[in-house]
Structures are given as structure tokens and as C-alpha cells.
Design an enzyme around this catalytic site. Structure first.
Site, short mmCIF file in Angstrom:
data_model
loop_
_atom_site.label_atom_id
_atom_site.label_comp_id
_atom_site.label_asym_id
_atom_site.label_seq_id
_atom_site.Cartn_x
_atom_site.Cartn_y
_atom_site.Cartn_z
N ASP B 7 33.78 28.94 34.01
CA ASP B 7 33.75 30.12 34.85
C ASP B 7 32.70 31.14 34.07
O ASP B 7 32.35 30.93 32.84
CB ASP B 7 35.02 30.66 34.82
CG ASP B 7 35.09 32.19 35.52
OD1 ASP B 7 34.24 32.20 36.46
OD2 ASP B 7 36.01 32.91 35.03
N ASP B 9 32.32 34.94 34.70
CA ASP B 9 32.71 36.27 34.54
C ASP B 9 34.18 36.33 33.70
O ASP B 9 35.06 35.55 34.14
CB ASP B 9 33.23 37.21 35.75
CG ASP B 9 32.06 37.55 36.49
OD1 ASP B 9 30.88 37.72 35.98
OD2 ASP B 9 32.07 37.49 37.78
N ASP B 145 39.52 32.32 33.13
CA ASP B 145 40.26 33.48 32.78
C ASP B 145 41.39 34.01 33.79
O ASP B 145 42.37 34.67 33.50
CB ASP B 145 39.52 34.77 32.21
CG ASP B 145 38.72 35.39 33.18
OD1 ASP B 145 38.27 34.33 33.96
OD2 ASP B 145 38.72 36.40 33.58
#
Lengths: 189, 189
Positions: B7, B9, B145
């Protein structure tokens, strides 16, 4: 109900017509290849074989600002995509951008919003390797004009060739025009 | 050897620090949430609960030109990604853009080129549904996250949470910092 992955260039956006228009604008005396005479998937490669070669021009056109944004629509694509979605299929655009153009990705995304509508924005998948895209437990198709798509994975999809002169000798399922989608894609989804 | 989906961000680009910096610039008297006190994955949602609420400001910042382009790096991410690639893993950035921002996609792509290098451009996958990405016959991880990632498909990857204050109560494999990748990701790939 299934997953339909739809390539963008040559399937919903008319890359070949856009390129031919740009080549025609540039120099009326230079050789150009009519759409029916395109024999190699890569336009750049086929324009390397004309005399004098025009592959540098093809490169310059593809990499110029505005080229991808200005492509015309493939007839019937928008209607077919909406019909597929209405029929309950999960439909995603699945497009491999140029590796070395700052315009390609944003213009492809802008094209989808402008021509198909903003509701298609969350349904764009941008990837250089289409074999990584799929869904277990769902029938999957990839509608793409490029023959012989390979990558890291054994794909979960059935490749349906979207017809073009340069892929006419390839075997396998083929969608000749968007009006035929229910007969060709329906049984696979 | 396996497939590592990373991922962007909150994992390689520091969205949270970037947002906090922008909120701090705007108004020194308004409430701000320190990174250690972030409790909800969506910053917008948590800033709706402060007094006075600042979720409209969060929205405006995220949708402004330059926000994604200007995010700082998560420490160690670049080095770890290169180490994983050198170790023979197939490493791809896998990022879900905002649905309604014209800047998000081009700036995310530009960020990767500027911070990780142009060799990572062909390794960006942009998709709103990460469950559609994977490879049969290859061990796969998704380092992300965001807790509880769902989508159309049953994913082929193991989700490894990249640590943040807002996901600290979640179970499952966790990468606390990029230096730990060999111990945490190594056995899964």
C-alpha cells in the site's frame, strides 16, 4: 454473474483511429497504414517497416500531451459496459499505461470520466501486469485486443480478443463488436 | 519467492504526517490530533469528533492540488522495497485512489517516481478493490495500514498490518517498522 475486465485502448477508446488521425494531420505525403492493413499489435513496430520509417513519429504522438485524452470512442462500448453492469456483472476497466509518459495515466483516467461518466472512476484498475487481476470463485473474462497476454501469474480470466486487423489470425474467443457481448461474454460470465 | 503488494499511503508515503503538517499550518489554535492519538482509520471521521469539528478542512486538504505529491516518506520504506526486490520477490505498489479528486492518481504516480525512482512506475497497481489483486501459485502478502480490507473477491494475499496508532488494536500479522520486513514478511513469501 461474473467479473468482466475491459481493456481501454483498442476496446473502449479508439487508439488506432486516434493515431491514424494524428499521422494524417502531420504529413499528407508520408506513408500511412489503414486500419484494415494493421498487422502487428504494436503500431510503432509496423511503422518502423514503412518507407521512410515513421516509428519515431508514432512514439512522439503517443507520448504527447493530449493524445490519450483526445481518443474517440469505440462504437457501442459505453452502452455495452452499462448493459453488463445492469445485468449484474462486476465490470472494471483494466488498463496498462505507458511506462514513460507523464500524461498517459491521468489522461486515461480523465477519458473514462469524460466518456463513460464519473461513476466509472472507482472501476478503473491500472496495472502493467493484467495476470495479477481476477477473483477466485467468480467467472472472469478479460476483453483485450492484445494477443498473448502474459505476466507473473497464471490468470484467473478467460481472454476474449476484441477484434482488430492486427489480431485477426489469433485463435480463441473473440468479440467482433460490442453489440455481440451478450452472445460472446454472456456464457463465460 | 513471493508477491508483495505494498500500500502507498501510511506505508511508504506518510499521509498522516502530511495531513497533520497541513492542519498545523492552517490554524494554530484549532484542535489537532497527534499521531499517537489517532484512533479511527479515517482521519476525516476522527476530526469530525473534535470541537470545533475540522473534517471539512481535512477533506479540503486531501482534495487540494499538491497534497499527495508533497507527502514525506515513511522511514525505511524505500530501502526495504529495494531489498525485497533484490531478494527475488515481486514487489508492487498497490494503491486505492480517492474517488473524487483529479490530483490523487497523477500525484501518487509522480510521488513514486520522485521518491522511489522511475523503475517503480511499471510496478504501480491502482485499484479501489485490492481483493482483485494476487497471483495463484505464488505466496502473496498485502502490507496495508487499513484494517479489515474487503472487496469482491476472497483475497489470495495474507494481510500484514503496517503499524499505526489507529490500527494498534487489530489482530493478525503486523509490521511495526520497515526494518523488520525480513522477520515478518520473509516467512510469508
Amino acid at each position: 454473474m461474473g467479473l468482466a475486465l475491459i481493456d481501454q485502448d483498442g476496446v473502449v477508446a479508439d487508439f488506432e483511429q486516434g493515431l491514424l488521425d494524428k499521422l494524417s494531420e502531420r504529413n499528407d505525403d508520408a506513408p500511412r497504414i489503414e486500419l484494415a492493413d494493421r498487422r502487428i499489435f504494436s503500431a510503432r513496430e509496423q511503422y518502423e517497416q514503412v518507407s521512410p520509417p515513421r516509428h519515431d513519429e508514432v512514439d512522439a504522438i503517443m507520448h504527447a500531451e493530449g493524445f490519450y485524452a483526445g481518443l474517440p470512442e469505440i462504437p457501442g462500448a459505453k452502452k455495452a459496459l452499462n448493459q453488463m453492469a445492469e445485468a449484474g456483472h462486476e465490470v472494471f476497466l483494466c488498463t496498462a499505461p505507458l511506462k514513460d509518459s507523464p500524461w498517459c495515466i491521468p489522461e486515461k483516467v480523465g477519458w473514462v470520466v469524460a466518456h463513460l461518466g464519473p461513476e466509472w472512476l472507482p472501476r478503473i484498475i491500472i496495472t502493467r501486469d493484467k495476470t495479477l487481476i481476477g477473483a477466485r470463485h467468480l467467472p472472469c473474462v478479460l476483453v483485450d485486443d492484445r494477443p498473448g497476454i502474459t505476466g507473473l501469474a497464471e490468470p484467473l480470466w478467460t481472454h476474449v480478443l476484441f477484434h482488430a486487423a492486427y489480431n485477426q489470425r489469433e485463435d480463441g474467443p473473440r468479440l467482433s463488436c460490442w453489440e455481440d457481448w451478450p452472445d460472446v461474454l454472456g456464457p463465460l460470465l
